[in-house]
Write an enzyme that holds these catalytic residues in place. Structure first.
Site, PDB file in Angstrom:
ATOM      1  N   ARG A   9       0.832  -1.208   0.000  1.00 41.93           N
ATOM      2  CA  ARG A   9       0.000   0.000   0.000  1.00 41.93           C
ATOM      3  C   ARG A   9       0.865   1.256   0.000  1.00 41.93           C
ATOM      4  NH1 ARG A   9      -0.754   4.765   2.720  1.00 41.93           N
ATOM      5  NH2 ARG A   9      -0.304   3.663   4.674  1.00 41.93           N
ATOM      6  N   ASP A  10       1.519   1.534   1.104  1.00 41.80           N
ATOM      7  CA  ASP A  10       2.300   2.757   1.229  1.00 41.80           C
ATOM      8  C   ASP A  10       3.467   2.784   0.250  1.00 41.80           C
ATOM      9  OD1 ASP A  10       2.938   5.218   2.299  1.00 41.80           O
ATOM     10  OD2 ASP A  10       4.073   4.413   3.972  1.00 41.80           O
ATOM     11  N   HIS A  65       6.627   4.505  12.441  1.00 40.66           N
ATOM     12  CA  HIS A  65       6.635   4.438  10.981  1.00 40.66           C
ATOM     13  C   HIS A  65       7.638   5.482  10.498  1.00 40.66           C
ATOM     14  CE1 HIS A  65       4.256   3.817   7.100  1.00 40.66           C
ATOM     15  NE2 HIS A  65       5.058   4.830   6.803  1.00 40.66           N
ATOM     16  N   HIS A 113      10.518   7.242   7.986  1.00 44.70           N
ATOM     17  CA  HIS A 113      11.101   7.449   6.664  1.00 44.70           C
ATOM     18  C   HIS A 113      12.575   7.809   6.826  1.00 44.70           C
ATOM     19  CE1 HIS A 113       7.309   7.940   4.015  1.00 44.70           C
ATOM     20  NE2 HIS A 113       7.003   7.242   5.096  1.00 44.70           N
ATOM     21  N   CYS A 155       6.512  10.314   0.541  1.00 40.46           N
ATOM     22  CA  CYS A 155       5.393  11.211   0.805  1.00 40.46           C
ATOM     23  C   CYS A 155       5.251  12.200  -0.348  1.00 40.46           C
ATOM     24  CB  CYS A 155       5.605  11.966   2.107  1.00 40.46           C
ATOM     25  SG  CYS A 155       4.296  13.157   2.442  1.00 40.46           S
ATOM     26  N   ASN A 158      10.085   4.724   2.792  1.00 41.30           N
ATOM     27  CA  ASN A 158      10.034   4.123   4.116  1.00 41.30           C
ATOM     28  C   ASN A 158      11.348   3.424   4.427  1.00 41.30           C
ATOM     29  OD1 ASN A 158       7.056   4.361   4.873  1.00 41.30           O
ATOM     30  ND2 ASN A 158       6.938   3.457   2.833  1.00 41.30           N
TER      31      ASN A 158
END
Length: 322
Positions: A28-29, A220, A222, A253, A262
């Site tokens: 997903r991300d 989470h 980055h 992002c 990530n």
């Protein structure tokens, strides 16, 4: 190539959690902002490979409007087609009631709702203020919980916002408490633009752990400024035992210029294993999944560990971790 023995008592430091859950967010991300079209079957095959790694949670897709995230427009087909392995959760991101209704149609068992620590970021990302978004989250969460669907929470910009800059840990703690009271069993604190450092991460975890149990907190990170592993280590020292990560370091992002992906699952796994912390994940299987998706995207992995291990033995993926 055997990297390390997880059972070596000389390695594990009792100040860290003995077991860590990794939430794999790459389907997903990691993929949602890819410009090239990724076929449904590629996504399904990728998720199925991740299900063979030993990971306990794979974020499968996002039930958002195709107008806002075209890459996730196939969410119903993807979720319906993946193999659902016992013991693995497959949460999906749900922004509103329309998304939730569609998710329920295909039998979703866990959703993720998301907010931001910043009003300006919230307006850019969800087209509403933080307060309005929290009201929306509460509506979605209550509806889902009544249908026995688990709810996980995300908060963006916890260590800095591209529009507002510094966000106080106390503001984050207030939002976390509200989401926890709404029924989120786990809340992921996102360093969305990767500007955090160990000091700011510690301050964040200390503030948040005053309002919710430590087992509720996930991080989470980055890796924009190369601080992701250092920040994760700090979170572990504070007692956090849930880490979001993405195979090959996929993701980023779209609202933050220069924000890289990530933290790579391979890099997190290598660090945890070397510390004697158990994850239940097989590096060999993670590298297979990473190789598959990088080949599909026609790019090299962003994982430093992945690059190192593949360079050592390109023809034989023998990277087993005991």
């Amino acid at each position: 190539m055997k990297v390390v023995n997880n059972n070596d008592p000389r390695i594990f430091n009792p100040s860290f959690p003995p077991v860590v859950k990794i939430v794999e967010v790459s389907p997903r991300d990691g993929l949602q902002n890819e410009k090239q079209h990724i076929p449904v079957q590629t996504k399904v095959d990728f998720i199925d490979l991740l299900s063979e790694t030993g990971v306990r949670a794979v974020e499968a897709t996002s039930f958002v409007s195709p107008r806002w995230v075209p890459q996730m427009s196939d969410h119903m087909e993807v979720y319906s087609s993946i193999k659902k392995v016992d013991g693995i959760s497959y949460p999906v991101l749900v922004p509103n009631m329309i998304g939730l209704e569609n998710a329920l149609k295909v039998g979703v068992k866990e959703i993720a709702v998301f907010g931001a620590a910043s009003d300006l970021f919230s307006k850019e990302n969800t087209n509403c203020t933080l307060a309005q978004n929290l009201t929306r989250i509460e509506q979605v969460a209550q509806y889902a919980l009544k249908r026995n669907v688990k709810v996980r929470g995300y908060i963006s910009c916890c260590l800095g916002c591209p529009y507002e800059g510094f966000i106080s840990p106390e503001r984050i703690a207030n939002i976390v408490q509200k989401m926890y009271e709404m029924g989120c069993y786990e809340i992921s604190l996102g360093d969305t633009i990767g500007v955090g450092n160990p000091a700011s991460m510690r301050a964040l975890i200390e503030a948040v752990s005053k309002v919710v149990p430590i087992h509720v907190i996930a991080v989470h990170c980055h890796d924009t400024y190369g601080q992701a592993l250092a920040n994760i280590l700090t979170a572990l020292e504070c007692g956090v035992s849930v880490i979001d990560s993405s195979v090959a370091g996929l993701g980023g992002c779209p609202f933050a210029k220069g924000a890289t992906g990530n933290v790579a699952t391979e890099d997190v796994l290598y660090m945890l294993t070397g510390m004697g912390i158990k994850t239940g994940i097989d590096m060999n299987a993670i590298l297979r999944a990473s190789k598959f998706i990088c080949s599909a995207l026609k790019r090299e992995t962003s994982s430093k560990v992945g690059k190192a291990l593949i360079a050592k033995q390109r023809d034989s993926l023998d990277y087993t971790i005991d």
